[in-house]
Design a protein around this motif. Sequence first.
Motif, PDB file in Angstrom:
ATOM      1  N   LYS A 162      -2.963   6.848 -10.630  1.00  0.00           N
ATOM      2  CA  LYS A 162      -2.239   6.785  -9.356  1.00  0.00           C
ATOM      3  C   LYS A 162      -2.575   8.049  -8.572  1.00  0.00           C
ATOM      4  O   LYS A 162      -3.134   9.013  -9.131  1.00  0.00           O
TER       5      LYS A 162
ATOM      6  N   ASP B  13      -2.267   4.802 -16.345  1.00  0.00           N
ATOM      7  CA  ASP B  13      -1.314   5.170 -15.287  1.00  0.00           C
ATOM      8  C   ASP B  13      -2.037   5.907 -14.164  1.00  0.00           C
ATOM      9  O   ASP B  13      -1.571   6.926 -13.666  1.00  0.00           O
TER      10      ASP B  13
ATOM     11  N   SER C 117       4.309   2.794 -12.791  1.00  0.00           N
ATOM     12  CA  SER C 117       4.076   3.075 -11.368  1.00  0.00           C
ATOM     13  C   SER C 117       3.729   1.753 -10.717  1.00  0.00           C
ATOM     14  O   SER C 117       2.552   1.381 -10.665  1.00  0.00           O
TER      15      SER C 117
END
Length: 652
Positions: free
Chosen positions: A143, A141, A184
């Motif tokens: 980001k 994840d 996301s």
Amino acid sequence: MTKDRLLQGRYRLLDVIGRGGMGEVWRARDESLGRQVAVKCLKPRGPRQEPGFLTVLRERFRREARAAGGLQHRGITVVHDFGEDEGTLFLVMELLSGRNLSQLMDDNGRRPLPVPDVIDIAEQVAAALAYTHAQAIVHRDLKPANIVRTLDGTVKICDFGIARLGHDIGFTARLTGTGVAMGSPDYMSPEQIGADTVDDRSDLYSLGCVLYEIATGAPPFGSGDAWAVLVGHRDTAPEPPRTHRPELPEPYERIILDLLAKDPDDRPQDADELGKRLADARQDASGTAPLPGDAGAVARRQPSWTRGMTLGSPAHPVRRPPADPATAVLTDTWTGDTDRREEVSPAAGIPRPVLPDDDPDALTARLEAGLALGGRGRHFEAHQICVAVLAGRERLLGPDHPDTLACRHHLAFGLADLGRLEDSYAMAHEVARARARVLGPRHPDTLVTRYEHAHVMGRLGQWEEALRTYREVAAARAEVFGPAHTDTLAAHYETGITLGRMGRSAEALAVYRDVVAARTRAWGADHPETLRARHGLGVNLGRLGRWEEALAEARAVAAGRGRVLGADHPDTLVSRREIAVALGWLGRWAEALGDYRQVADARERVLGPGHLDALASRTDEAQCLEQLGRTDEATALYRRVAALRQERAARR
């Protein structure tokens, strides 16, 4: 979670510093070691709380937390400890001072970051991923919000292993009935979208998305529609970054596009290979002209993200819902700091008088425009203006002129508004010393800087130093202005706040009583500042366990605020909540429920059901229902809050 809660007898929660779909992050104090830490609290919600599920979840959490705790690299957030307390799973991590990349982009008006910063971030993240991938750990994840740049320029990746718990904890949204996790979407690799095998190269794809965004101002498939974004990742070639950012050197464009290859086999095969390519690209650039945006050695005195952060426009328009003017004003009042900041009346537009830059009046006009922008929450633009005005005043008036020092004062505390507390602390210290030397240690301007400096100390957790400074400022103001002067009482009020934060509530009570008495004599019992001091008095009565007295004080303050400010004013509602808290501590939950519900209804009516304060109030209501044994109603309310939080996250 509540303030001052002690987890496992060791970690005392101080204040919330972040909220997300999976829980909250608190600034906390490790009582054993006397240091400040960040505590991420994760709590399962919703229908999947049967004992078998929770047993599996706890074991999964322990496994992931141990893996994250074993990572030792300067580019990885340190995990100190983990555990469970009354059903809440928690991680204890180092407390970082800095801004994540998403915040830096917001500070810069969603414009791209300077090219040297993009390159530096790419190199540091690649090194961190090379280390973690060698430990057989994939982030999944990556980001901008999970990459933090600290005040000294170090880049750190956060939340290793935690993203994988999202679905188990019950917060992972679903895009469709196909089982595709939303996660996301702007940064998901094609193999994540297709539920294929995910390995190290998925993190490299996500890094490519991050680099594309900070280099161009928008993600590679920034249409705003979640499904269109996912289809873009799967089927569409991204536009070359240099289409939007011509000054980005071609070797770096090639690296970003290779990271965004649809087939993992077409990407760099590991982070080590990526690191070598980045080093080669830097070597190629070092033999030519300086990288675009590199202002040279003088600019390097400041943290790198202060250099030229206005280059270019976003690659794709960033569509954000317009703020409701009424809501914006109430939100500013709700979260503002009226005791520590002068009010700035918002204007329809910021005046920009056309005067020569070497004219003192022009510099004053520009500074006033910058302060107005800061008052409207546009802190980065205000910071840029203040930097330019300071340079002009130093050139025209000299570094020690009072007007120059006034500009440095505003610049110092503008840095705090940007979250750069360490920088703010250092500059405020210099300004206070300069004003004391030029104007005198008891000059009102010197004392204002010291007062604001103490506020920054408190935000940094340096409570002893803050307390000493507030007391010195209060004593000096009493000599200069008199003991009943507004500024003197403001310093005493802050002394009370600081004592309360330090757990010295008995001393805080004495300070608050003196302030209440003085403000009552000067302004009357119903003056908002008198009521503010009485509110602090009631809070500290509660901290001392004197709940009957705290309840009486909260009721009196709520009544006064209702008369003066109105029933739905944020301060009135805060006092209404204090009534409910006291009733709960006294075991009178049925009465507390009525107050919790009225506060939630008012906040929802004024701010909207998805506002964070309205959601917090509904959570209070649900917890009260649980205390009354009305678990079905509580569960339904928790689900509603979770759904509203997901809607809010999807809109951001």
